[in-house]
Design an enzyme around this catalytic site. Structure first.
Site, PDB file in Angstrom:
ATOM      1  N   HIS A  98       0.815  -1.211   0.000  1.00  0.00           N
ATOM      2  CA  HIS A  98       0.000   0.000   0.000  1.00  0.00           C
ATOM      3  C   HIS A  98       0.853   1.267   0.000  1.00  0.00           C
ATOM      4  O   HIS A  98       0.488   2.279   0.604  1.00  0.00           O
ATOM      5  CB  HIS A  98      -0.964   0.013   1.192  1.00  0.00           C
ATOM      6  N   CYS A  99       1.992   1.192  -0.690  1.00  0.00           N
ATOM      7  CA  CYS A  99       2.925   2.316  -0.780  1.00  0.00           C
ATOM      8  C   CYS A  99       3.445   2.750   0.582  1.00  0.00           C
ATOM      9  O   CYS A  99       3.879   3.888   0.753  1.00  0.00           O
ATOM     10  CB  CYS A  99       2.316   3.530  -1.488  1.00  0.00           C
ATOM     11  N   THR A 100       3.368   1.886   1.590  1.00  0.00           N
ATOM     12  CA  THR A 100       3.881   2.258   2.909  1.00  0.00           C
ATOM     13  C   THR A 100       4.865   1.185   3.384  1.00  0.00           C
ATOM     14  O   THR A 100       4.679   0.570   4.420  1.00  0.00           O
ATOM     15  CB  THR A 100       2.734   2.391   3.937  1.00  0.00           C
TER      16      THR A 100
END
Ligand SMILES: Cc1ncc(COP(=O)(O)O)c(C=O)c1O
Lengths: 137, 275
Positions: free
Chosen positions: B232-234
């Protein structure tokens, strides 16, 4: 067997499955059967980074043929990887470079090759051809 | 990106194992040298609703402006920028049932007046000369070129639609769904929730013991269940938890309890196939 003969064999094997579940169960099984990559090649340089699953790939050149070993941290990806390895491993660099992997499409697994799937499969195939090219020169 | 451009230093507010910000550590990080506090209203990975009011109040004690990323908040909660006294707030159109390619950046007038334009183009200029150009007033100063008129209209319609249903009603309904989902999924022994904050929006992030989130996603996809898998791009968050990512079911007000039952059975199937 030639690359295409192996592909055709895979297509025939999969034609026995009547639904997606059997198909994926088979892929998962293939993932479990894939000979793992030697631990010393499970390192950063051999890592093909898809956005999600990791794929490690190593190529050896012996007697004019390229032999691949690979691994993945996701089992379905590993199954897909094992199929590609099965098809391309043990052939000459020229054969690998010229090969066209139509079996993925024929097995209804095309979606796994799309960029957005980002499971590293597409980059892996590209990397295998680069290996082959490197062994020619 | 700002760090590269302006040689700023980025300091990250730590979180606990439930995915909640450590507010004491946050307060200790604040001093006169801090130029900007930027924080998610709602975390896209875990759904944690951060205590925005407290965050803003603490920052304002030092005169620090606060930028809120509300991309995951505006479709789930009633948000009032003036009440919370945010200096800046950003959110995307497509995450609130609107069109893609458009978003909103709210800023307090005093900041916007003080800031130079970031882009040049038609409409943003009042008078043009070779030695000096006068910029137009707000908001034109920041709206260079011909705007995306269609998307603006569509976004307006999407916001009216949400308001016509009422964000408080949406929140109540989604909270009920979330609770039902958590209750239902917690009966699956192999399932681990990731992010269990006390205040959460309707996001269920989880992993299945011994399985890669990607594999779970592929099987759910075959069953026609749409989830997001991955980091999740994290990535820093995922590294912190020592996982490659999560499977994330994001519930919205158009989802139903029956769909959660479908998800429940789908996960059971995935557990069985992947073991
Ligand atoms: C919290 C948050 N901020 C920003 C973004 C990015 O939004 P956009 O794609 O509109 O730039 C996302 C999602 O992609 C998000 O979840």
């Amino acid at each position: 067997m030639t690359i295409n003969e192996i592909q055709d064999e895979l297509i025939e094997e999969f034609s026995l499955f009547t639904d997606w579940m059997e198909k994926y169960e088979n892929i998962i099984q293939m993932g479990k059967d894939l000979p793992m990559i030697d631990d010393k090649f499970r390192k950063e340089e051999n890592l093909i980074r898809g956005c999600q699953a990791k794929v490690w790939l190593h190529g050896d050149f012996k007697g004019g043929k390229v032999y691949f070993t690979a691994d993945s941290d996701a089992i379905i990806t590993k199954g897909l990887v094992s199929m590609v390895v099965k098809v391309l491993s043990g052939h000459s660099p020229e054969e690998i470079m010229q090969s066209e992997l139509y079996f993925v499409d024929k097995l209804g697994l095309r979606e796994h090759l799309s960029m957005t799937r980002s499971n590293g499969l597409l980059s892996m195939i590209k990397q295998m051809k680069i290996y082959a090219m490197a062994f020619v020169s | 990106m700002l760090c590269e451009e302006r040689h700023a230093t980025l300091k990250v507010i730590p979180i606990n194992s439930r995915g909640e910000l450590l507010m004491d550590s946050y307060r200790e990080m604040l001093n006169e040298k801090v130029k900007l506090v930027s924080v998610n209203y709602v975390s896209n990975s875990f759904g944690t609703i951060n205590p925005i009011q407290e965050i803003i109040e603490s920052a304002h004690k030092f005169g620090i402006p606060v930028l809120i990323d509300a991309a995951q908040a505006v479709q789930h909660l009633a948000v009032d920028v003036s009440e919370m006294d945010a200096d800046f707030m950003a959110f995307s159109g497509h995450k609130m049932y609107g069109p893609t390619g458009i978003g909103v950046l709210y800023g307090k007038e005093k900041w916007l007046n003080a800031m130079p334009p970031f882009q040049a183009g038609g409409e943003m200029i009042k008078t043009v000369g070779f030695d000096k150009t006068f910029y137009n007033d707000l908001p034109f100063k920041f709206e260079a070129g011909t705007p995306n008129i269609e998307a603006s209209i569509c976004l307006g319609v999407a916001i009216d639609y949400l308001n016509s249903i009422g964000l408080d009603r949406i929140r109540d309904y989604e909270e009920d769904l979330l609770q039902y989902g958590i209750d239902r999924l917690s009966t699956i022994d192999e399932l681990q929730f990731v992010g269990t904050a006390e205040h959460k929006s309707s996001v269920i992030s989880f992993n299945i013991d011994g399985s890669h989130p990607y594999d779970v996603g592929v099987i759910l996809d075959q069953l026609g269940i749409a989830v997001r898998t991955g980091h999740h791009c994290t990535q820093p968050l995922m590294d912190l938890f020592g996982i490659p990512g999560t499977v994330r079911a994001s519930l919205a007000f158009y989802n139903t309890r029956e769909e959660i039952d479908t998800l429940f059975h789908g996960i059971q199937k995935a557990v069985q196939m992947l073991k």
